[in-house]
Design an enzyme around this catalytic site. Structure first.
Site, PDB file in Angstrom:
ATOM      1  N   ASN A  30       0.805  -1.231   0.000  1.00 48.86           N
ATOM      2  CA  ASN A  30       0.000   0.000   0.000  1.00 48.86           C
ATOM      3  C   ASN A  30       0.836   1.278   0.000  1.00 48.86           C
ATOM      4  OD1 ASN A  30       0.667  -0.609   2.688  1.00 48.86           O
ATOM      5  ND2 ASN A  30      -1.087   0.522   3.469  1.00 48.86           N
ATOM      6  N   GLU A  83       4.077  -4.823  12.370  1.00 47.65           N
ATOM      7  CA  GLU A  83       3.163  -3.681  12.172  1.00 47.65           C
ATOM      8  C   GLU A  83       2.004  -4.220  11.357  1.00 47.65           C
ATOM      9  OE1 GLU A  83       3.239  -0.608  13.229  1.00 47.65           O
ATOM     10  OE2 GLU A  83       5.285   0.153  13.292  1.00 47.65           O
ATOM     11  N   CYS A 105      -3.263   1.444   6.588  1.00 45.62           N
ATOM     12  CA  CYS A 105      -3.489   0.794   7.892  1.00 45.62           C
ATOM     13  C   CYS A 105      -4.149   1.771   8.861  1.00 45.62           C
ATOM     14  CB  CYS A 105      -2.163   0.292   8.451  1.00 45.62           C
ATOM     15  SG  CYS A 105      -0.906   1.579   8.513  1.00 45.62           S
TER      16      CYS A 105
END
Ligand code: NAD
Length: 534
Positions: free
Chosen positions: A164, A259, A293
């Site tokens: 992303n 993460e 995110c």
């Protein structure tokens, strides 16, 4: 660097090529002016999993020499990446537009410019951050001794990243990891191999061979990398993959930084600046087509301003231009996940206020707003990772915080209010690793600010000295210049030593004042006996 075996598959799905148009609420929306994906990815070679061991072995040999290069020199070399990066801003933005579907402006602003700050921050501060720090030792208890802590490189770091933000996310680890004296074997996402190759090319010719290596490919290459005996795995990606990586690392006792996903909420209080809150929430929900995110995936608005806020958010969303303000989604798979969540929410009674799913197979998912009451729907419980914003009206901020904290994700949360003191206190009630007031999400671009979560958002830390602590390990160095022939606690263990141990415990707080005075007398006598070897 890589063993050339198979060409990576093209990403599935293709962006359409239509003109930009405002998105009417509820309308089936066409894609923006995005070119077909490509050119073909045939020139990016996939690394054979069997070749990964050799890449790691070479990185290990190279790392030893790299760690010996003085930090100042390492910083000078890596500082050169900044100019290369900035000089290629337009090419990088164009590549991200093609490979991910990002609007050009978004690509340049989110993935290029902040990395110039990142390189400045780390190259300027690394020497000080890695400097040895003394440890104070009590001169009576530990005569002649001095201690220091050094930050040592971990060794070879495996860096596994998502699609992303395929330029920004890897650089946030590569830059400090190399500066700290590590070697990095970087496995970009198989969805964005070109961006991965571009990131590595920024370092071409600056580093000794093998210090930064790329392993291109999918999960099997990532798994092979972990099996190859690395010293730390830094992973950014989904919860499902993060759990697999945690297991693989646990089996090898390799430390790992994870993460993972998010389900960020924006909490809008009645005393907010409504225009700023509405504009901020629309950007936070739809930037990168929601594939972030830290995308706003829930907005809880206090009922006192709910109607006005929702009207404004819907109006602003209606002004977004497909392909100019909001890009296409990157993969058909993700678009399908978003569609399914939206379908279930609508079937569960959610009200569509703007947008709506496109025809199946299209990546041009319009910015969509739904008013939702039930939390027990996948759109509220799972990560969506797409341009759908559920709006929920709450009685008050306490309810919003309770609902926010009930999620298994806890990455970032934003509070929208003019009551700064109250917000400061409310922030402490939130579980998320980042709390922003009157803003959302952008702090991932700040190199000095830790980016971290808890729960299913993982436990890794990106950026700031807290991240450097993960990329290094502490080594304690003790120097003893004492001339004594032995220490109190060395052999032999005698009755006098036992008396000393017990009396010390009383002197140091294990007894009241009278007991302490008695223990002091005992100590003096016991020390004398100890000196005589009794
Ligand atoms: P993903 O988990 O599918 O893939 C991430 C990477 O892991 C890819 O490089 C992939 O090839 C690799 N991989 C897959 N299986 C593996 C295995 N068994 N062993 C080793 N590596 C393996 O995630 P994605 O779809 O690329 O990215 C989207 C996810 O990333 C979202 O959940 C998003 O929230 C998360 N994300 C988190 C942050 C953060 O900072 N917390 C930032 C960006 C993205």
């Amino acid at each position: 660097m890589e063993s050339k075996t198979t060409a990576l598959p093209r990403p599935t799905g293709a962006a359409a090529n239509e003109a930009a148009a405002p998105l009417a609420p509820g309308a089936a929306v066409s894609a923006g002016p995005f070119p077909e994906r490509g050119p073909a990815l045939d020139d990016i070679a996939e690394t054979a999993p069997s070749a990964v061991g050799e890449i790691v072995a070479r990185a290990r040999a190279a790392q030893r020499a790299w760690a010996e290069v003085p930090i100042g020199e390492r910083a000078q070399l890596i500082a050169k990446v900044k100019r290369r990066l900035l000089a290629q801003t337009e090419e990088i933005a164009a590549l991200l537009h093609r490979e991910c579907g990002k609007p050009i402006e978004e690509a340049a602003l989110a993935e290029v410019l902040p990395n110039a700050d990142l390189i400045d921050y780390w190259t300027v501060s690394i020497e000080e951050l890695l400097d040895e720090s003394p440890v104070d030792l009590d001169a009576i208890a530990y005569p002649g001794k001095a201690g220091r802590i050094r930050r040592e490189p971990r060794g070879v770091i495996a860096l596994i990243t998502p699609w992303n933000y395929p330029v920004a996310i890897p650089l946030r680890t590569i830059v400090p990891a190399l500066l700290a004296g590590n070697a990095v074997v970087f496995k970009p996402s198989e969805i964005t191999p070109r961006s991965g190759a571009l990131v590595a090319s920024l370092f071409d010719g600056l580093l000794p061979d093998g210090v930064l290596a790329v392993a291109q490919g999918g999960g099997d290459v990532g798994a092979a990398l972990i099996e190859a005996g690395v010293d730390l795995v830094v992973f950014t990606g989904s919860v499902a993959t993060g759990k697999k990586i945690a297991v693989a690392c646990a089996e090898r006792l390799v430390p790992t930084s994870l993460e993972l996903g998010g389900k960020d909420s924006a909490i809008v209080l009645g005393d907010c600046d409504l225009e700023r809150a509405a504009r901020g929430v629309v950007w936070g929900a739809f930037t990168n087509a929601g594939q972030n995110c830290a995308s706003i995936e829930r907005v809880y608005v206090e009922q006192s301003i709910a109607d006005r806020f929702i009207d404004r958010v819907v109006a602003l969303t209606g002004q977004l231009r497909a392909g100019i303000d909001v890009g296409v989604m990157t993969t058909a798979r993700q678009a399908e996940i978003v569609r399914r969540q939206l379908d279930v929410a609508l079937a569960d009674g959610a009200e569509l206020l703007a947008g709506g799913a496109p025809e199946p197979g299209s990546l041009a998912f319009p910015p969509t707003i739904v008013k939702v009451e039930r939390e027990d729907t996948p759109l509220l419980r799972e990560e969506t990772f797409g341009p759908v914003l559920p709006v929920l009206v709450v009685k008050d901020v306490e309810e919003a915080i309770a609902r926010t904290n009930a999620s298994r994700f806890a990455l970032t949360t934003s509070l929208w209010t003019r009551g700064y003191e109250r917000a400061h206190a409310l922030a402490r009630q939130l579980r998320s690793g980042v709390v922003t007031v009157n803003n959302h999400g952008f702090t991932g671009a700040l190199p000095a600010a830790p980016w971290t979560g808890t729960g299913d958002s993982g436990f890794g830390v990106t950026s700031s000295p807290h991240a450097l602590a993960e990329l290094t390990r502490p080594r304690f160095y003790l120097e003893d210049r004492s001339r004594a022939k032995g220490e109190l606690w060395w052999y032999p263990y005698t009755p006098a030593l036992r008396t000393i141990a017990f009396a010390m415990a009383r002197v140091r707080g294990g007894a009241g004042w009278l007991g302490r005075i008695g223990a002091l007398v005992e100590l003096v006598a016991a020390f004398a006996r100890r000196l005589l070897g009794r």
